[in-house]
Design an enzyme around this catalytic site. Structure first.
Site, PDB file in Angstrom:
ATOM      1  N   GLY A  62      -9.582   3.386   0.017  1.00 22.50           N
ATOM      2  CA  GLY A  62      -9.092   4.218  -1.202  1.00 22.50           C
ATOM      3  C   GLY A  62      -7.601   3.386  -1.424  1.00 22.50           C
ATOM      4  N   ASP A  63      -6.575   3.924  -0.376  1.00 20.83           N
ATOM      5  CA  ASP A  63      -5.308   4.199  -0.736  1.00 20.83           C
ATOM      6  C   ASP A  63      -4.665   2.415  -0.878  1.00 20.83           C
ATOM      7  OD1 ASP A  63      -5.383   6.671  -0.495  1.00 20.83           O
ATOM      8  OD2 ASP A  63      -4.303   6.960   1.666  1.00 20.83           O
ATOM      9  N   SER A  65     -12.913   5.238   4.115  1.00 18.74           N
ATOM     10  CA  SER A  65     -12.058   6.208   4.364  1.00 18.74           C
ATOM     11  C   SER A  65     -11.279   5.982   3.274  1.00 18.74           C
ATOM     12  CB  SER A  65     -11.672   5.872   5.972  1.00 18.74           C
ATOM     13  OG  SER A  65     -10.707   4.437   5.279  1.00 18.74           O
ATOM     14  N   LYS A  66     -10.562   7.032   3.749  1.00 14.46           N
ATOM     15  CA  LYS A  66      -9.495   7.574   2.730  1.00 14.46           C
ATOM     16  C   LYS A  66      -8.792   5.887   2.722  1.00 14.46           C
ATOM     17  CE  LYS A  66      -5.888  10.598   1.732  1.00 14.46           C
ATOM     18  NZ  LYS A  66      -5.275   9.899   0.738  1.00 14.46           N
ATOM     19  N   ARG A  67      -8.668   5.860   3.667  1.00  9.05           N
ATOM     20  CA  ARG A  67      -7.203   4.719   3.845  1.00  9.05           C
ATOM     21  C   ARG A  67      -7.366   3.700   2.994  1.00  9.05           C
ATOM     22  NH1 ARG A  67      -7.714   4.024   9.294  1.00  9.05           N
ATOM     23  NH2 ARG A  67      -8.097   6.455   9.250  1.00  9.05           N
TER      24      ARG A  67
END
Ligand code: GLU
Length: 508
Positions: free
Chosen positions: A266-267, A262-264
């Site tokens: 990556g963050d 998920s994008k999370r």
């Protein structure tokens, strides 16, 4: 029977930035098309107007341009099967909805949201299907005159697919093998909504794949549950003979632990999940991209190619041409692929090493500008040599600055730790002597200078390490960097002497 021409498509919905998993899907389609001398189509699936995000289509196109994945036809590329934006194909879908209605394979349903809600409250696990459709308000239960009157009256309706229960539906997947499900678990999917006169994803997707003569549907695993419905739709239209082959690609998984990337993730771990930086037009949120983070497109391609596929041996570095030769759907894994972003960094390092120094030098120019250095003040030859000396130490072009700043700016401060260790009381005297030796060198190139300086140190009986490190400290500002005489060759005699002189003055 002649072999069917290979035609594949990438069909994103313009609902935001393109996720890196979508990039891999497109890449696999592209490799497959090229390998078979086929066509690669770019279709925009924008029938869900609620989820439309302005700028998404342009973003997707720019991403593939950067990555070096060209399409043969489609939105912005043209072709004979257009238009390729589904919102421009309403009339086509209407015609095919009518085909299903006329054949009794679909029906019109008037149930309002409130009525559906009431049914759900009444029947637990309510599903609109063969077991319930005769209790609902639709063209199967209402007299034809009433149906016509309701439509004439402007009542909103949907068209539902009439799925026959208790039938095994077989999906032949090139990666997963045969997948069988029973049609009774499927609901009578909505294919069309009168409210916006648009089909839903399922109908538009099947009609377009058919009309665009798509031979293979290669897409993410998340679409596997839709495949049985799609098979039934092909059958309802009588298109079984030209039904595309399916290949559902494995999920991309979190770098650590379980679940979907998920994008999370990556963050949290500091890596991009989008090809390009994305500015969300609604929230204003900015998400990082591979391009802006300093990845080379070739490295991203190579990295993604190996997420869910391998060539059958341990070869890792492959150019696009090699990937086109080697790619094989039957070597794609069923199991999800861990998104090892550190491997992506490794690929970038390898591609920096592989890329000619002169090309990296061009990429280095904006980095110099960001650090206040006017690249125009240096020849391409100089920049290329600098790159050749330090690029083995970096993973990203922007990291070259940290390794090479002293080629552009003379040190004004000196590493305290190194001064303590390498600069003693008689260092200024030895450095002054070194300056005299350097002045006398005719050819300031690396090897001849090295021979002379080393010869002098040896002859004088000086401590090799101490003298060379003090020399380096004076020229670089700290005791690190590439081979000392490669540095001085590039800086030239005058600059080298100036730097030693300054160090003597500053450090005493
Ligand atoms: N529009 C779908 C998507 O956004 C396409 C799925 C498919 O390839 O059939 O991925």
């Amino acid at each position: 029977m002649t072999e069917r021409r290979v035609r594949v498509r990438f069909a994103p919905s313009p609902t935001g930035a393109l996720h890196i998993g979508g990039v891999r899907t497109a890449l696999y389609n592209y490799l497959f098309a090229r390998q078979h001398g086929g066509d690669f189509i770019f279709r925009i699936e924008d029938t869900d107007s609620n989820r439309f995000v302005p700028g998404a289509e342009e973003y997707i196109l720019e991403s593939f341009k950067w990555l070096g994945i060209p399409f043969d036809e489609g939105v912005s590329f043209g072709g004979e099967h257009g238009p390729y934006r589904q919102s421009e194909r309403r009339d086509i879908y209407k015609k095919y909805v009518k085909v299903l209605l006329d054949a009794g394979k679909a029906y019109i349903a008037f149930d309002t949201p409130a009525e559906l809600e009431a049914k759900r409250a009444e029947i637990s696990n309510f599903q609109y299907d063969a077991s319930t459709r005769m209790q609902m308000r639709n063209s199967l239960t209402l007299p034809k005159e009433e149906v016509d009157a309701l439509i004439a009256d402007g009542q909103q309706y949907v068209v539902r697919f009439k799925i026959e229960p208790n039938e095994d539906v077989h999906v032949n997947d090139l990666i997963r093998g045969e997948v069988v499900i029973n049609s009774s678990i499927l609901d009578d999917k909505v294919l069309y909504k009168s409210a916006d006169e648009l089909p839903t994803y399922h109908l538009a997707n099947i009609v377009d794949d058919h009309l665009m003569e798509v031979s293979h549907v290669i897409r993410g695993e998340e679409w596997l549950p839709s495949a049985p419905l799609h098979v039934l739709l092909y059958r309802a239209f009588g298109w079984e003979d030209t039904m595309p082959a399916f290949a559902h690609l494995p999920l991309l998984l979190k770098p650590e632990g379980n679940g979907k990337l998920s994008k999370r993730d990556g963050d949290r771990l500091g890596f991009p999940v989008f090809p390009l930086e994305w500015h969300d037009p609604k929230s204003g949120e900015v998400s990082s991209g591979y391009r802006e983070s300093g990845y080379l497109p070739e490295a991203v391609i190579n990295f993604l190619a190996l997420l869910g596929w391998n060539p059958g041996n341990d070869q890792e570095l492959m150019s696009m041409d090699e990937l086109i030769k080697l790619f094989d759907l039957s070597r794609c894994s069923k199991a999800g692929a861990k998104f090892d972003y550190k491997k992506g960094i490794w690929f970038n390092h390898e591609y920096i090493l592989q890329k000619p120094d002169a090309e990296i030098a061009q990429l280095f120019k904006p980095v110099l500008a960001d650090n206040g250095v006017d690249a125009a003040g240096y020849t391409d030859e100089y920049l290329t040599k600098v790159v050749s000396l330090v690029k083995g130490r970096v993973n990203f072009v922007k990291e070259l600055w940290g390794q090479a700043a002293f080629f552009f700016v003379a040190p004004t401060a000196y590493s305290e730790k190194d001064v303590k260790k390498r600069w003693s009381e008689d260092t200024p005297r030895i450095m002054t002597e070194l300056m005299e030796v350097l002045k006398g060198i005719g050819d300031f190139a690396s090897k001849p200078s090295e021979d002379i300086v080393i010869g002098w140190i040896t002859e004088k009986g000086y401590h090799m390490g101490n003298v060379m490190n003090a020399f380096r400290l004076a020229v670089v500002g700290e005791c690190k960097g590439p081979h000392m005489f490669d540095i001085t060759e590039l800086l030239g005699k005058e600059e080298t002497l100036n730097r030693i002189q300054r160090a003597i003055e500053v450090l005493k």
